[in-house]
Design an enzyme around this catalytic site. Structure first.
Site, PDB file in Angstrom:
ATOM      1  N   GLN A 295     -25.965 -30.446  27.616  1.00 21.46           N
ATOM      2  CA  GLN A 295     -27.167 -29.819  28.113  1.00 21.46           C
ATOM      3  C   GLN A 295     -26.828 -29.258  29.454  1.00 21.46           C
ATOM      4  O   GLN A 295     -27.304 -27.911  29.561  1.00 21.46           O
ATOM      5  CB  GLN A 295     -28.177 -30.729  28.350  1.00 21.46           C
ATOM      6  CG  GLN A 295     -29.362 -30.240  29.162  1.00 21.46           C
ATOM      7  CD  GLN A 295     -30.127 -29.254  28.299  1.00 21.46           C
ATOM      8  OE1 GLN A 295     -30.120 -29.266  27.156  1.00 21.46           O
ATOM      9  NE2 GLN A 295     -31.166 -28.489  29.200  1.00 21.46           N
ATOM     10  N   GLU A 296     -26.026 -29.760  30.267  1.00 17.94           N
ATOM     11  CA  GLU A 296     -25.648 -29.043  31.421  1.00 17.94           C
ATOM     12  C   GLU A 296     -24.833 -27.875  31.502  1.00 17.94           C
ATOM     13  O   GLU A 296     -25.090 -26.800  32.235  1.00 17.94           O
ATOM     14  CB  GLU A 296     -25.067 -30.276  32.205  1.00 17.94           C
ATOM     15  CG  GLU A 296     -26.131 -31.399  32.855  1.00 17.94           C
ATOM     16  CD  GLU A 296     -27.081 -30.880  34.032  1.00 17.94           C
ATOM     17  OE1 GLU A 296     -27.715 -31.777  34.512  1.00 17.94           O
ATOM     18  OE2 GLU A 296     -26.907 -29.690  34.361  1.00 17.94           O
ATOM     19  N   SER A 297     -23.744 -28.146  30.728  1.00 19.98           N
ATOM     20  CA  SER A 297     -22.764 -26.947  30.726  1.00 19.98           C
ATOM     21  C   SER A 297     -22.186 -26.582  29.244  1.00 19.98           C
ATOM     22  O   SER A 297     -21.465 -25.566  29.153  1.00 19.98           O
ATOM     23  CB  SER A 297     -21.555 -27.195  31.594  1.00 19.98           C
ATOM     24  OG  SER A 297     -20.832 -28.406  30.640  1.00 19.98           O
TER      25      SER A 297
END
Length: 487
Positions: A295-297
């Site tokens: 989700q982050e990267s």
């Protein structure tokens, strides 16, 4: 005569720019809005805020920001010469001619008519006759409507002094307001959160948004700001700032299952052992940690967000320093830092909240900060709902983007839609990863503190009864989720 002239020159008032440098402070008045200024996860941010912060640094002075309730408050402070610069996200308009000096901030916008998709689309101003248009106070839109009213006498509108653009759009979304007018840049920033809102047409051509300077000032500060912004434009820095806040908007779309499974097959194997090792060290479910990383990267170790967070787990500089991470771009340190930080925010969630809701709150806190989550929980409780239940609180988190609600909270404005999307996406990514792993690993999940109540989690992710199916459809996208808002 020479002596008199020298005395006169010596007693003349220094320029505005000289006064600011002498005092060492640049005073700015603004309002809470994602297009202008707000408190982000890593402190104050927003397009205009970042620009004026750099300007203050360039002048070598301290920046002091005060926040007004709305545009009306910003204009009032500037009218009284109580601040050096006003940031309201407005374009120039006829009544500004003698009131302010203006400097374009590098953004352009126009006034857009929006409608609820369940109603008929208006194609022209003629189609607006006899209907009520809704808009915020002291916007760019009302003077345009007054000009159009000379040719369209039945044009009518209502100004809402207690609402901002997000509040207007929320009411168009619900159908309470069939028609409204908002600035195109604010529509761009908020549109993904209001899928029932559609754009019809623009009332005018795009115009420069401006910073406002009191007319009582001389123009030395305004000229310095104009020169500074021009230099940023020529160097490409202005485009980079714009990219931080507007460049990602077209990426907030659903991604397909093929994209995710391709990344599972081609990217995850490089980092899976690290996810497993550090999840085990902190007694976590490694698939949850991996889902956060995606989700982050999208599992990119060199990722850098628009707000300056870095690495596979997208840690802020402040967070990395707090938890002892030296290099955020080092994959192992990033994953270790993500696991440690996740554990820390999870501990902030009251122990009385059962799993999996305690985990959902921890994930929301990882994204937006525990203070904003607590604000949403207080709003939830005030409405007579359960502040310990994620299903209830996620209805109130988006309200933190609307002035009528965040003005009642301790930590103020937040892009409250994002933690809701964030949690939904991670739940979905976890679901797929759990499905793709061995049954043995799934059986071991109850031993992890994050999912002590596996049966409860299964009911949320893979419901069998009609009620929980309805909840899942409301909270999970039909495909695999959204591209992270920070990318």
């Amino acid at each position: 005569m020479l002596a008199i002239a020298l005395v006169t020159v010596g007693c003349s008032r220094p320029s505005t720019l000289q006064e600011i440098r002498s005092e060492g402070v640049l005073h700015v008045i603004t309002r809470n809005a994602p297009s202008v200024y707000y408190e982000g996860r890593n402190g104050p941010t927003g397009y205009d805020y970042e620009l004026v912060r750099l300007f203050a640094d360039d002048l070598g002075v301290e920046l002091k920001v005060r926040v007004a309730d709305d545009n009306t408050g910003v204009l009032s402070v500037i009218d009284q010469d109580y601040a050096h610069i006003g940031l309201a996200g407005l374009a120039d308009r006829p009544d500004f001619a003698d009131r302010y000096h203006k400097v374009a901030n590098g953004l352009k916008a126009d006034s857009v008519v929006v409608y609820n998709r369940d109603t008929n689309r208006p194609d022209s101003v003629k189609d607006l006759e006899g209907q009520t248009l809704h808009l915020v106070a002291d916007s760019n839109h009302e003077h345009q409507l007054k000009q159009l009213q000379s040719q369209n006498e039945s044009l009518q509108w209502k100004v809402h002094s207690g609402l901002d653009a997000a509040g207007i759009l929320a009411r168009v979304e619900s159908g309470e307001y069939p028609l409204a007018i908002v600035s195109s840049n604010e529509l761009d920033l908020n549109h993904v959160f209001f899928p029932m809102v559609k754009s019809a047409f623009s009332l005018d051509d795009t115009a420069d948004l401006v910073w406002l300077f009191p007319a009582e000032q001389d123009q030395t500060l305004a000229k310095a700001a104009e020169s500074f912004i021009s230099e940023l434009r020529e160097s490409g820095a202005l485009a980079q700032i714009s990219e931080r806040f507007y460049g990602h908007l077209d990426r907030l779309n659903y991604v397909g299952a093929r994209t995710f499974t391709h990344h599972v097959e081609n990217r995850l194997p490089k980092y899976e052992s690290l996810f497993r090792d550090y999840a085990s060290s902190y007694d976590l479910d490694w698939r949850l940690l991996a889902a956060i990383g995606y989700q982050e990267s999208h599992w990119r170790p060199n990722a850098v967000s628009p707000t300056g967070v870095r690495g596979l787990m997208m840690l802020t500089r402040a967070t990395a320093n707090h938890i002892g991470i030296k290099n955020r771009l080092d994959v192992e340190q990033s994953i270790q830092g993500g696991a440690k930080y996740l554990t820390m925010v999870h501990r902030k969630v009251p122990e009385r909240i059962p799993e999996p809701d305690r985990t959902w709150f921890a994930l929301a806190s990882y994204n937006v900060g525990w203070g904003h989550v607590e604000d949403a929980r207080r709003l939830t409780q005030g409405a007579g709902k359960d502040p310990d239940r994620w299903m209830d609180v996620k209805e109130f988190l988006p309200l933190l983007a609307q002035k009528e609600w965040y003005s009642k909270t301790r930590f103020g404005y937040a892009r409250g839609h994002e933690p809701v999307i964030y949690v939904q996406n991670i739940r979905r990514y976890y679901d797929v990863l759990a499905w793709m792993t061995e049954p043995k690993e799934i059986a071991e999940t109850p031993d992890k503190p994050w999912f002590k109540d596996l049966e409860g989690m299964e009911k949320i992710i893979r419901p069998s009864d009609a009620a929980s199916q309805h909840e899942t459809r409301a909270s999970l996208p039909s495909e695999l989720g959204l591209v992270p808002p920070t990318l």
